[in-house]
Design a protein around this motif. Structure first.
Motif, short mmCIF file in Angstrom:
data_model
loop_
_atom_site.label_atom_id
_atom_site.label_comp_id
_atom_site.label_asym_id
_atom_site.label_seq_id
_atom_site.Cartn_x
_atom_site.Cartn_y
_atom_site.Cartn_z
N PRO A 192 47.84 -14.54 -3.48
CA PRO A 192 46.41 -14.31 -3.24
C PRO A 192 45.60 -15.57 -3.51
N LEU A 193 44.61 -15.81 -2.65
CA LEU A 193 43.77 -16.98 -2.80
C LEU A 193 42.64 -16.68 -3.78
N PRO A 194 42.24 -17.65 -4.61
CA PRO A 194 41.06 -17.44 -5.45
C PRO A 194 39.83 -17.35 -4.55
N ASP A 203 34.53 -18.80 -6.68
CA ASP A 203 35.03 -18.97 -8.05
C ASP A 203 35.63 -20.35 -8.30
N VAL A 204 35.72 -21.17 -7.27
CA VAL A 204 36.34 -22.49 -7.44
C VAL A 204 35.47 -23.36 -8.33
N ARG A 205 36.11 -24.01 -9.29
CA ARG A 205 35.39 -24.92 -10.17
C ARG A 205 36.04 -26.31 -10.22
N ARG A 206 37.31 -26.41 -9.86
CA ARG A 206 38.00 -27.70 -9.93
C ARG A 206 38.56 -28.07 -8.56
N GLY A 212 47.58 -30.72 -9.84
CA GLY A 212 48.34 -29.72 -10.58
C GLY A 212 47.55 -28.50 -11.00
N GLU A 213 46.24 -28.67 -11.28
CA GLU A 213 45.41 -27.54 -11.69
C GLU A 213 44.24 -27.33 -10.74
N ALA A 214 44.33 -27.90 -9.57
CA ALA A 214 43.23 -27.81 -8.60
C ALA A 214 43.15 -26.41 -7.99
N GLU A 215 41.94 -26.04 -7.62
CA GLU A 215 41.71 -24.78 -6.92
C GLU A 215 41.40 -25.00 -5.45
N SER A 236 36.78 -22.25 5.41
CA SER A 236 35.43 -22.24 6.01
C SER A 236 34.41 -21.70 5.03
N ARG A 237 34.77 -20.61 4.36
CA ARG A 237 33.85 -20.03 3.38
C ARG A 237 33.64 -20.97 2.20
N PHE A 238 34.71 -21.61 1.74
CA PHE A 238 34.57 -22.53 0.61
C PHE A 238 33.62 -23.68 0.96
N TYR A 239 33.78 -24.26 2.14
CA TYR A 239 32.90 -25.36 2.52
C TYR A 239 31.44 -24.90 2.58
N GLU A 240 31.22 -23.68 3.06
CA GLU A 240 29.85 -23.16 3.09
C GLU A 240 29.29 -23.04 1.68
N VAL A 241 30.09 -22.50 0.76
CA VAL A 241 29.66 -22.38 -0.63
C VAL A 241 29.38 -23.77 -1.22
N ALA A 242 30.16 -24.75 -0.78
CA ALA A 242 30.02 -26.12 -1.28
C ALA A 242 28.92 -26.89 -0.56
#
Length: 331
Positions: free
Chosen positions: A9-11, A15-18, A91-94, A178-184
Motif C-alpha cells: 500500500p502506498l502512503p 502524509d508525505v513528509r520526507r 532509505g527512509e524516503a516517502e 499526480s496527487r502528490f505533486y498537486e499537494v506539493a
C-alpha cells in the motif's frame, strides 16, 4: 500501463513528509529548493564531490523567489540533509525524485539502484526530459512504481509537471504521483500514454528548431527572436495557450472561423521543423547572440530577473495570490 495495484500500500500523498532527491544539477537542485519551500524534509545525493556546497548555493539563490511565492509552515533550508550514499538518501524516503543527466544507460542503472534501496511501495519519479519510462524501467526489480515526473526549469518556480508511466508502471502509482505533486504545489498534466518528449517539450522543440534556422540563415538575431516572443505571443500564452489564443483570432466564429480563414496558410513555407545542422558557425552565432542579448548581465543576474518576472506574471494573471501571507502554509 497495467491497471493492477502495487503489492505494498502506498502512503497517502498528503502524509508525505520526507522526500529524497537523487541528482543535484540545475533540475535536481531546483527540486530540492521546491520541496524545502513546501515544508518537506529533504535528503539529497549526487556523486559530485562538492555537492553539499553546490546545493546550498542553489537553494540560497532560489530562496528569495520562494519567499515571494509563499513558504509553507516550517519551511527551511536547514531541513536539507546531503548524504554520502544513494542508499542513505532514499532509505527512509516517502517519495523519490531522480534528476540524473540524460543518458539512458545511466537512468536505467540509477532507477534500478533506487528501486533496490527505497522502502517498498514508495513511488519513484524521473525528471527525464525525453526518455519514455518504458525504456528506463527495464532493469528495476519493481518497475510498477516507476513514473516520469517531468518538470520545467527551474522546478521551484515553474508550476508544470507532466506525469506518465511506462508499460510496466501501475496505474495506481501514476495517480498517486499526480496527487502528490498537486499537494506539493505543482500544476499537473497526467498523460494517458507515452509520447516522446512529452507535451510541452515537443512544442518548445518546434519553436527552438525554427529559431535555429533563422539564426543560421541570417534571418533574425537572438535578440530579435527572444523579443518576438516576450513582446508578442508570449504575453498571450501567459494567460492562455496557443490553441485558445488562435481560437480568439477567429472572432465570434472561434476556432472554426480561424481554421476556415487561416487554414490554407498551413501549406505556406513558414516553418522548417527539421533541425538545421548544428555546425560550428551556427553554434558560435547562437552563443555570441546570447552574450550580446545578456548585455553584461551575469547568469545570476538573469536568473534573478527571470524569477522576478515569472512571479509578476503569476500574480498578474491570478495564479498567485498577491495578498497571501508569505509565512502561511500553502499546502
Amino acid at each position: 500501463m497495467t491497471t493492477t495495484a502495487p503489492t505494498t500500500p502506498l502512503p497517502a500523498p498528503e502524509d508525505v513528509r520526507r522526500v529524497a532527491c537523487v541528482g543535484a544539477g540545475v533540475i535536481g537542485g531546483g527540486w530540492v529548493a521546491h520541496f524545502l519551500a513546501r515544508g518537506y524534509d529533504v535528503t539529497a545525493w549526487d556523486p559530485a564531490p562538492d555537492v553539499a556546497q553546490k546545493l546550498r548555493r542553489l537553494v540560497d539563490a532560489a530562496w528569495p523567489a520562494l519567499t515571494l511565492l509563499g513558504l509553507a509552515g516550517g519551511a527551511s533550508p536547514d531541513r536539507l540533509t546531503v548524504t554520502a550514499t544513494l542508499e542513505q538518501a532514499v532509505g527512509e524516503a516517502e517519495f523519490v525524485q531522480e534528476s540524473a543527466p540524460e543518458k539512458l544507460d545511466l537512468k536505467r542503472d540509477l532507477l534500478a539502484r533506487i528501486d533496490a534501496a527505497a522502502p517498498p511501495g514508495v513511488v519513484i519519479a524521473s525528471s527525464t526530459s525525453g526518455y519514455p519510462m518504458t525504456d528506463m524501467q527495464t532493469t528495476a526489480a519493481d518497475p510498477s512504481r516507476l513514473v516520469v515526473g517531468h518538470p520545467f526549469n527551474p522546478p521551484y518556480l515553474i508550476p508544470l509537471v507532466e506525469v506518465v508511466g511506462g508499460e510496466r508502471t501501475d496505474a495506481a502509482a501514476v495517480a498517486w504521483a499526480s496527487r502528490f505533486y498537486e499537494v506539493a504545489g505543482k500544476s499537473v498534466i497526467t498523460m494517458d500514454r507515452e509520447v516522446p518528449g512529452f507535451i510541452a517539450n515537443r512544442l518548445q522543440e518546434a519553436l527552438w528548431r525554427e529559431a535555429l534556422h533563422m539564426v543560421a540563415n541570417g534571418e533574425a538575431t537572438v535578440r530579435d527572436i527572444d523579443a518576438s516572443i516576450t513582446e508578442g505571443p508570449g504575453l498571450r500564452w501567459a494567460v492562455m495557450g496557443p490553441m485558445l489564443t488562435f481560437a480568439l483570432a477567429g472572432g465570434e466564429g472561434g476556432m472554426a472561423h480561424m481554421l476556415d480563414h487561416f487554414g490554407p496558410s498551413l501549406k505556406s513555407p513558414w516553418t522548417r521543423l527539421q533541425a538545421p545542422e548544428l555546425d560550428r558557425e551556427l553554434y558560435e552565432a547562437v552563443v555570441a547572440g546570447c552574450d550580446e542579448a545578456a548585455d553584461g548581465r551575469s547568469i545570476a543576474d538573469l536568473v534573478a530577473e527571470r524569477d522576478r518576472g515569472v512571479i509578476d506574471v503569476l500574480r498578474a494573471t491570478g495564479r498567485l495570490d498577491a495578498t497571501s501571507d508569505p509565512k502561511g502554509d500553502p499546502r
